[in-house]
Design an enzyme around this catalytic site. Sequence first.
Site, PDB file in Angstrom:
ATOM      1  N   HIS A 130     -10.221  -0.135  -0.076  1.00 41.27           N
ATOM      2  CA  HIS A 130     -10.534  -1.068   1.008  1.00 41.27           C
ATOM      3  C   HIS A 130     -11.978  -1.579   0.943  1.00 41.27           C
ATOM      4  CE1 HIS A 130      -6.763   0.481   2.671  1.00 41.27           C
ATOM      5  NE2 HIS A 130      -6.766  -0.573   3.459  1.00 41.27           N
ATOM      6  N   GLU A 151       0.817  -1.213   0.000  1.00 39.36           N
ATOM      7  CA  GLU A 151       0.000   0.000   0.000  1.00 39.36           C
ATOM      8  C   GLU A 151       0.850   1.262   0.000  1.00 39.36           C
ATOM      9  OE1 GLU A 151      -3.957  -1.851   2.231  1.00 39.36           O
ATOM     10  OE2 GLU A 151      -2.529  -0.647   3.383  1.00 39.36           O
TER      11      GLU A 151
END
Length: 241
Positions: free
Chosen positions: A175, A142
């Site tokens: 997400h 990420e």
Amino acid sequence: MKKEYWFVVITYIAMQLSSIVGMPIFMLIGSLSGMPADELKVKAAAYWIVFSFLAALSLILILMRKDMRERIDTRNQASIPTSILWAIAGVFLALIAQSLAGSIEQMFGVKSESENTQNLISLIYEVPMVIFVTSVIGPILEEILFRKIIFGSLNKRFNFFISALISSVIFGLAHGELEHLLLYTAMGFTFAFLYAQTGRILVSMVAHIAMNTLVIILQVLYREDIEKILDTAQAFIGGLL
């Protein structure tokens, strides 16, 4: 963006979607090995997460090897001692940002519990190896994608606030929990700040890894107690707001 950056983006997206193909394969392997039907789906999901994240990290590191070999202008970077301090402080900043965002979400009736986190905790109970993915590999991927590539590319054209906001919203959307978009955006903003402040992606990476590790371990060991403490803390902060 650089050509290799686009390949990194494609690799990350492919990793996220790979369970569509990967899980049935792992379930078939599990059924052939005699795994009980009630364990099959959970075990397949857990092992596929481990496999796909490791595969994606390996490929992304290969794609980024040229970028990592390029000479870095250290004049735009914080010193190593300063970077270490920012990495440590970043853990607390991220936790504070998460708590504040969670309190604001609760004011609008959003439950504090994250479905993603609870699903991952369940997988960790089944296959403890998943904790390494959620605590280490996930944050590394990420930070490379959302901070170094997306934020870094945007920050060459726009100011910090716009670049951090756009990259953090994308980070939140990735997400898949729209109800917690503010929470993920706040965390992404914090990590973007650490990267911009120090010029070292390792700083935001270490802070992200440390925060995830702390949250995951505490939730695994003290799941019910932590939920009570977080609810109390968020209610207190919400009262102040």
